[in-house]
Design a protein around this motif. Structure first.
Motif, PDB file in Angstrom:
ATOM      1  N   ALA A  85      10.088 -61.145 -30.390  1.00 37.55           N
ATOM      2  CA  ALA A  85      10.387 -62.157 -31.415  1.00 37.55           C
ATOM      3  C   ALA A  85       9.062 -62.709 -31.929  1.00 37.55           C
ATOM      4  O   ALA A  85       8.346 -63.402 -31.198  1.00 37.55           O
ATOM      5  CB  ALA A  85      11.254 -63.263 -30.826  1.00 37.55           C
ATOM      6  N   ASN A  87       8.195 -64.942 -34.235  1.00 41.54           N
ATOM      7  CA  ASN A  87       7.985 -66.321 -34.688  1.00 41.54           C
ATOM      8  C   ASN A  87       9.123 -67.198 -34.185  1.00 41.54           C
ATOM      9  O   ASN A  87      10.119 -66.704 -33.616  1.00 41.54           O
ATOM     10  CB  ASN A  87       7.887 -66.377 -36.222  1.00 41.54           C
ATOM     11  N   GLU A  89      11.372 -68.906 -35.791  1.00 45.86           N
ATOM     12  CA  GLU A  89      12.655 -68.691 -36.465  1.00 45.86           C
ATOM     13  C   GLU A  89      13.429 -67.554 -35.810  1.00 45.86           C
ATOM     14  O   GLU A  89      14.658 -67.643 -35.643  1.00 45.86           O
ATOM     15  CB  GLU A  89      12.425 -68.410 -37.950  1.00 45.86           C
ATOM     16  N   GLU A  90      12.727 -66.486 -35.431  1.00 43.91           N
ATOM     17  CA  GLU A  90      13.403 -65.355 -34.796  1.00 43.91           C
ATOM     18  C   GLU A  90      13.901 -65.758 -33.404  1.00 43.91           C
ATOM     19  O   GLU A  90      15.006 -65.365 -32.994  1.00 43.91           O
ATOM     20  CB  GLU A  90      12.460 -64.161 -34.703  1.00 43.91           C
ATOM     21  N   LEU A  93      16.993 -67.817 -33.912  1.00 42.62           N
ATOM     22  CA  LEU A  93      18.113 -66.983 -34.332  1.00 42.62           C
ATOM     23  C   LEU A  93      18.735 -66.270 -33.133  1.00 42.62           C
ATOM     24  O   LEU A  93      19.967 -66.198 -32.999  1.00 42.62           O
ATOM     25  CB  LEU A  93      17.649 -65.977 -35.381  1.00 42.62           C
ATOM     26  N   ARG A  94      17.903 -65.754 -32.241  1.00 43.38           N
ATOM     27  CA  ARG A  94      18.437 -65.047 -31.075  1.00 43.38           C
ATOM     28  C   ARG A  94      19.192 -66.002 -30.144  1.00 43.38           C
ATOM     29  O   ARG A  94      20.206 -65.612 -29.546  1.00 43.38           O
ATOM     30  CB  ARG A  94      17.309 -64.328 -30.334  1.00 43.38           C
TER      31      ARG A  94
END
Length: 541
Positions: A85, A87, A89-90, A93-94
């Motif tokens: 991941a 950043n 944001e990722e 999201l996960r």
């Protein structure tokens, strides 16, 4: 009469010299012959045997992972994967997707995040609570020396502004309010997060985690592992597996008992005594307690490794084990005949570790000890020479040098120390034994990509990245030898593991590609066709 099996039509790397063999005979759990097919048939004579044509495949000794954490590895495989991941944001999201996939889960566990993916390298509770505020969240850092949590997890652990930092650990706090900000380093993680989660884990869950680790290791060619953080819960799971399988395991485990730091000498020595008791009690061909593990410092990514010179921001870290507490423990364990493995990533920590080993030598007299220092990501030339002179094994993990995880590591040092990072060939040039492992789950466990990094210093995660100090790369035969023969030497089992020769245990791996013919790039695409442990096929693709 034991039925023998002839494996023929192969290119066999024995890790026992430059020549390749073409056939081997398995007789029970051991090898009866490794060499030419003609000689193999002469050895077999008129005895009954079965025959397996390997079709010209590449065969090598089973990998001996010189540094792993078995139960933790299986547990991590059940967590949200965050290593790739890139950043915040990722990552968020996960976490959201994981909650959506299991809305009733009482808490969320993740692993593998990199400091370079977090704004400013500073994770906070708010970053997690923005997406998962309603349940505890525990996210292990990539190096497993820090855990990032949300407010619900802090509450579950009982951490507030008045909770003290434990010896050798840090609870990150807001400089104005003193409130915990969501990041626990080193022993703060060990003493708060780990016991909390352990209390919520059943024996059945640990058994499943260990079985998962066995399954993944066998499918990637690992036939033995040296566990480097054994505790009561992990040992109990291994002993249950041993009983379930009739006194055997899917692969062989040699384990080091984790000794927690304390400023109470009696408490420290009691832990050594427990390890010595277990070394006598748990000593089978499949499961052995062989020594102790001491974590002398932290990691460079979190600026918790003990350095001779400050980090790029001017800070430095204290040793987790001060010499006045370390030296008596090392001397006591050495007197018991235990192998001592000391985690030392910073160049100061490795010096202190070597001082402790020299102290044990002076107190207990000379003998073949096989003590080890783990990681040594930064180390002075003087310490390398002293390590070789003392006969200390250099236990290192190529996967930690993957360029894809080096951005923050290099930034934290920020000077010429990065030009001598992970200097594997300096150890071998000095005459030291180099044992290679994975440190799973702090890094990916498969050994073939690990060997790619060892031989190229390039990234197995992103092969397009430039190599990380290619001057320290290893020749292919040397790398495979360090991950088999020398790893077996590091746990005192070189007489039966790590080489393919008559009389050795029949632990070997068949690959679908010969890296000596196809080139080292093939290590990224090769897979294991067959894994044999103690003469029995434990994995078949």
């Amino acid at each position: 009469m034991t039925t023998r099996t002839l494996y023929r039509n192969a290119r066999i790397f024995t890790a026992d010299g430059p020549a390749l063999a073409e056939a081997l005979i398995v007789d029970g759990e051991r090898l009866a012959h490794v060499g030419s097919e003609a000689d193999a048939r002469e050895v077999l004579g008129g005895d009954a045997f079965s025959e397996t044509d390997l079709g010209g495949a590449f065969v090598m000794p089973g990998f001996v992972d010189a540094h792993t954490h078995m139960v933790m590895m299986g547990e991590t495989m059940q967590k949200v994967a965050l290593r790739d991941a890139g950043n915040l944001e990722e990552i968020q999201l996960r976490l959201k997707n994981a909650v959506a996939a299991d809305p009733a889960a009482p808490r969320l566990l993740g692993s593998g995040w990199l400091f370079s993916a977090i704004p400013g390298g500073t994770p906070t509770t708010e970053m997690i609570d923005a997406v998962v505020p309603d349940r505890p969240v525990y996210l292990d850092a990539n190096d497993l020396h820090s855990v990032w949590v949300n407010k619900a997890a802090l509450a579950e652990m009982g951490i507030d502004k008045d909770t003290p930092n434990p010896l050798g650990g840090i609870i990150e706090r807001d400089p104005e309010t003193g409130e915990a900000t969501g990041l626990l380093h080193e022993t703060a993680m060990h003493q708060y997060a780990w016991p909390t989660l352990a209390s919520l884990t059943s024996d059945q869950e640990r058994d499943a985690q260990l079985a998962t680790a066995f399954e993944h290791y066998l499918s990637t060619g690992v036939t033995s592992g040296i566990d480097m953080a054994l505790g009561e819960d992990e040992l109990a799971a291994m002993r249950r597996a041993l009983e379930t399988d009739g006194g055997t395991l899917p692969l062989r485990i040699n384990a080091h008992w984790l000794v927690a730091p304390s400023e109470n000498h009696e408490e420290n020595l009691a832990q050594v005594a427990r390890a010595a008791e277990l070394s006598r009690e748990v000593n089978t061909p499949w499961l052995r307690v062989v020594g102790i593990k001491i974590i002398a410092d932290g990691v460079i990514d979190g600026c918790t490794a003990a350095m001779k010179e400050p980090y790029s921001d001017g800070s430095n870290a204290d040793l987790i084990w001060a010499p006045e507490y370390l030296n008596p423990v090392v001397a006591a364990a050495d007197a018991e005949g235990l192998q001592i493995a000391i985690h030392a990533i910073g160049d100061l920590a490795s010096e202190v570790a070597l001082d402790a080993f020299e102290h044990a030598n002076s107190v207990n007299g000379p003998r073949d000890r096989r003590h080890r220092i783990e990681h040594m990501e930064t180390v002075t030339p003087e310490s390398i020479a002293r390590l070789a002179r003392l006969g200390i094994v250099a236990s290192m993990q190529p996967v930690h040098a993957d360029p894809a995880v080096q951005e923050n590591w290099r930034a934290m040092l920020g000077d010429d120390r990065i030009e001598r990072a992970y200097p594997w060939t300096e150890f071998t040039d000095a005459g030291a034994v180099l044992a290679l492992g994975s440190d799973a789950p702090t890094a990916p466990h498969p050994p073939l990509p690990n060997m790619y990094i060892a031989t190229t210093r390039k990234s197995a995660l992103d092969p397009e990245l430039p190599a990380n100090l290619p001057k320290y790369s290893l020749e292919l035969a040397a790398a495979l030898g360090h991950a088999t023969r020398d790893a077996a030497f590091s746990c005192r089992r070189e007489h039966e593991l790590g080489r393919l020769a008559a009389g050795m245990l029949a632990d070997f791996v068949v690959l679908d590609t010969d890296p000596f013919v196809a080139g080292v790039d093939s290590l990224l695409t090769s897979s294991v066709a067959l894994t044999v442990v103690g003469g029995e096929v434990k994995f078949r693709a």
